[in-house]
Design a protein around this motif. Sequence first.
Motif, PDB file in Angstrom:
ATOM      1  N   ARG A   4      35.135  33.035  37.869  1.00 23.49           N
ATOM      2  CA  ARG A   4      34.898  34.040  36.818  1.00 23.49           C
ATOM      3  C   ARG A   4      33.873  35.067  37.303  1.00 23.49           C
ATOM      4  N   ARG A   5      32.815  34.598  37.936  1.00 22.20           N
ATOM      5  CA  ARG A   5      31.814  35.527  38.462  1.00 22.20           C
ATOM      6  C   ARG A   5      32.411  36.412  39.558  1.00 22.20           C
ATOM      7  N   LEU A   6      33.280  35.829  40.381  1.00 19.85           N
ATOM      8  CA  LEU A   6      33.921  36.620  41.430  1.00 19.85           C
ATOM      9  C   LEU A   6      34.769  37.727  40.808  1.00 19.85           C
ATOM     10  N   ARG A   7      35.530  37.391  39.770  1.00 17.26           N
ATOM     11  CA  ARG A   7      36.355  38.410  39.105  1.00 17.26           C
ATOM     12  C   ARG A   7      35.478  39.515  38.517  1.00 17.26           C
ATOM     13  N   LEU A   8      34.369  39.151  37.930  1.00 23.38           N
ATOM     14  CA  LEU A   8      33.464  40.153  37.371  1.00 23.38           C
ATOM     15  C   LEU A   8      32.882  41.039  38.472  1.00 23.38           C
ATOM     16  N   THR A  56      26.264  46.241  49.292  1.00 25.14           N
ATOM     17  CA  THR A  56      25.649  45.914  50.581  1.00 25.14           C
ATOM     18  C   THR A  56      26.755  45.467  51.539  1.00 25.14           C
ATOM     19  N   PRO A  57      26.462  45.333  52.835  1.00 25.31           N
ATOM     20  CA  PRO A  57      27.483  44.794  53.745  1.00 25.31           C
ATOM     21  C   PRO A  57      28.034  43.443  53.279  1.00 25.31           C
ATOM     22  N   ALA A  58      27.149  42.595  52.709  1.00 20.97           N
ATOM     23  CA  ALA A  58      27.628  41.307  52.180  1.00 20.97           C
ATOM     24  C   ALA A  58      28.555  41.536  50.992  1.00 20.97           C
ATOM     25  N   GLY A  59      28.212  42.515  50.143  1.00 19.27           N
ATOM     26  CA  GLY A  59      29.055  42.836  49.002  1.00 19.27           C
ATOM     27  C   GLY A  59      30.415  43.357  49.424  1.00 19.27           C
ATOM     28  N   GLU A  65      37.292  39.914  50.956  1.00 19.33           N
ATOM     29  CA  GLU A  65      37.771  38.532  51.004  1.00 19.33           C
ATOM     30  C   GLU A  65      38.025  37.978  49.601  1.00 19.33           C
ATOM     31  N   GLY A  66      37.252  38.452  48.625  1.00 25.81           N
ATOM     32  CA  GLY A  66      37.424  37.971  47.254  1.00 25.81           C
ATOM     33  C   GLY A  66      38.760  38.386  46.679  1.00 25.81           C
ATOM     34  N   ARG A  68      41.474  38.910  48.345  1.00 23.92           N
ATOM     35  CA  ARG A  68      42.476  38.067  49.001  1.00 23.92           C
ATOM     36  C   ARG A  68      42.460  36.650  48.415  1.00 23.92           C
ATOM     37  N   LEU A  69      41.273  36.131  48.155  1.00 22.12           N
ATOM     38  CA  LEU A  69      41.153  34.783  47.608  1.00 22.12           C
ATOM     39  C   LEU A  69      41.801  34.687  46.233  1.00 22.12           C
ATOM     40  N   LEU A  70      41.568  35.685  45.374  1.00 17.30           N
ATOM     41  CA  LEU A  70      42.148  35.633  44.024  1.00 17.30           C
ATOM     42  C   LEU A  70      43.663  35.726  44.072  1.00 17.30           C
ATOM     43  N   LEU A  71      44.194  36.517  45.005  1.00 16.07           N
ATOM     44  CA  LEU A  71      45.651  36.562  45.154  1.00 16.07           C
ATOM     45  C   LEU A  71      46.193  35.197  45.559  1.00 16.07           C
ATOM     46  N   GLU A  72      45.478  34.522  46.467  1.00 14.20           N
ATOM     47  CA  GLU A  72      45.919  33.195  46.906  1.00 14.20           C
ATOM     48  C   GLU A  72      45.819  32.180  45.772  1.00 14.20           C
ATOM     49  N   VAL A  73      44.791  32.312  44.941  1.00 17.99           N
ATOM     50  CA  VAL A  73      44.635  31.404  43.800  1.00 17.99           C
ATOM     51  C   VAL A  73      45.791  31.582  42.829  1.00 17.99           C
ATOM     52  N   GLU A  74      46.142  32.853  42.532  1.00 17.73           N
ATOM     53  CA  GLU A  74      47.252  33.103  41.608  1.00 17.73           C
ATOM     54  C   GLU A  74      48.565  32.595  42.186  1.00 17.73           C
ATOM     55  N   ALA A  75      48.756  32.782  43.507  1.00 18.79           N
ATOM     56  CA  ALA A  75      49.978  32.274  44.142  1.00 18.79           C
ATOM     57  C   ALA A  75      50.035  30.750  44.065  1.00 18.79           C
ATOM     58  N   LEU A  76      48.887  30.096  44.257  1.00 19.85           N
ATOM     59  CA  LEU A  76      48.842  28.642  44.154  1.00 19.85           C
ATOM     60  C   LEU A  76      49.185  28.191  42.742  1.00 19.85           C
TER      61      LEU A  76
END
Length: 285
Positions: A4-8, A56-59, A65-66, A68-76
């Motif tokens: 949820r925090r990642l989506r926000l 930031t560079p980390a952001g 990557e976030g 891509r991760l959410l797309l993989e989560v939805e596919a799963l």
Amino acid sequence: MNLRRLRLFLLLSEERNFHRAAERAYLSQPALSQQIKALERELGVRLLERRPFRLTPAGEALRREGERLLLEVEALKERVRRAGRESLRFGVPENLLPDLMPLLDHLRRGLGEAVEVLEMHTPEQVKALKEDRLDYGLAGLKVEDPDIGAEPLFKVPIVALLPENHPLAQEERVPLRALREEPFLLLPRETLPPLHEAFLEVFRQAGFTPKVVREVARFPQAVSLVAAGVGIHLTLAPYRVYPHPGTVLKPLAEEPALQVSLIYRKEPPPPRLAEVRGLLGSWAP
């Protein structure tokens, strides 16, 4: 990581404004800020600067990557849901459904499971396949997408709808070029651009540009206008199963046709692909 925090965070990185992102997330601005700070504590890095707003560079890395991760989560999620279903989902164009029902019944009996039929034109099928909302499509238009596999099945003739008292209505086959001076009713481009273009290509192959007197989106409307003598209409052979009083459907001498193909997403491949291929290969329209 808290999804949820990642989506926000991704929403905020898209809006680049706390107020707008909070409105879209149905949160107060302080609540959104707290969630972002909690995500930074969880990861142990600073993700953004507030004034002026910038990642930031980390952001930036988390944004890339976030997503891509959410797309993989939805596919799963969809793969898990699909594993719990007892049917395969097939997209079929509405105007081809009458002729394709025997094929779909052949698949149902051969696979020993339900076949769910969803009415979708070819562009909608491609989109649904990529979003994993469909297992297979039976496409009536050409698909050029590197992510989509396409295997030709058979051809559906394009035919002419004429008034029943037309001088050529008694002919076994009508040459399209013999109708070059006639008025035509044509499918509007905005209704289905690829099919509109396919019909125009038929006229180009016949060597002329049609005199379009009216655009007609629905076949029953075309029947009434052709019967009234307003114009001639090109359509697909499956409509031969419909009643069309005052008109006749005639094959064209040039034998134009649309290719029907099995389409599917290449990666990951759809369930039971080898069996579906075998059953389609053993079926004759």
